[in-house]
Design a protein around this motif. Structure first.
Motif, PDB file in Angstrom:
ATOM      1  N   SER A 192      57.582  43.452  36.811  1.00  0.00           N
ATOM      2  CA  SER A 192      56.409  43.227  37.644  1.00  0.00           C
ATOM      3  C   SER A 192      56.445  44.134  38.880  1.00  0.00           C
ATOM      4  O   SER A 192      55.445  44.740  39.255  1.00  0.00           O
TER       5      SER A 192
ATOM      6  N   ASP B 228      53.004  36.980  37.656  1.00  0.00           N
ATOM      7  CA  ASP B 228      53.746  38.010  38.378  1.00  0.00           C
ATOM      8  C   ASP B 228      53.014  39.344  38.376  1.00  0.00           C
ATOM      9  O   ASP B 228      53.138  40.120  39.304  1.00  0.00           O
ATOM     10  N   ASP B 229      52.238  39.612  37.315  1.00  0.00           N
ATOM     11  CA  ASP B 229      51.530  40.881  37.223  1.00  0.00           C
ATOM     12  C   ASP B 229      50.523  41.054  38.352  1.00  0.00           C
ATOM     13  O   ASP B 229      50.209  42.158  38.743  1.00  0.00           O
TER      14      ASP B 229
END
Length: 184
Positions: free
Chosen positions: A84, A12-13
């Motif tokens: 995120s 997700d980052d």
């Protein structure tokens, strides 16, 4: 071994949330309105959504067994998504270069923020507004300044013919009208 590639939580980052990446060495141009919308979303995530989810996760965690606790599991996942998105918005806003298109009001030359009506070789008319990467909405005629159409149109003037490189070959576009918002 690359941990990020194997851990879906860390993936997700690196997510761009549907937005194209900013070209290397470029600034993240955006209109004042786009900047305000993005900042408002960030503040809402930090001040409203995240605290609400943290409260639900804390409550769910206090109910005991977390392995089969849907509220806890969903809450933790939602918290990762929010975090995120917060990281993404923070990075994009840090790189933001706010450009007010109204400074070109009255000009017939195409720059960032212009709304352009043009005609294709086949006689189809299109109207697009050239905006920042994080403001694009192609279905509503809002295109990014890095898109091929925007790059072909930029710096042209009303009446000019420009060439657009497409997968099918070169296509000529005729600039019919250029508009900018009025200064506030």
């Amino acid at each position: 071994m690359n941990q990020t590639a194997n851990n879906p939580q860390d993936a997700d980052d690196e997510e761009n949330f549907g937005a194209p990446p900013i070209p290397p060495g470029s600034k993240n141009y955006m209109t004042p309105e786009g900047h305000l919308r993005m900042k408002a979303e960030l503040l809402n995530l930090i001040d409203v959504e995240r605290p609400e989810v943290v409260q639900v996760v804390s409550w769910a965690a206090s109910n005991g067994d977390r392995s089969e606790n849907g509220d806890y599991l969903y809450g933790k996942r939602r918290l990762r998504q929010i975090d995120s998105r917060i990281r993404f918005l923070t990075k994009r806003l840090d790189l933001a270069e706010v450009v007010d298109p109204s400074i070109h009001h009255g000009s017939d030359q195409i720059f960032f923020g212009a709304t352009v009506r043009y005609e294709t070789q086949s006689g189809e008319e299109h109207t697009v507004t050239i905006l920042g990467i994080d403001e694009l909405d192609p279905l509503n005629g809002k295109i990014s300044w890095v898109s091929p159409v925007a790059r072909a149109l930029t710096k042209a003037r009303e009446g000019d013919a420009v060439m657009l490189r497409t997968p099918g070959g070169l296509e000529e576009l005729i600039v019919l009208e250029v508009r900018y918002p009025e200064p506030n």
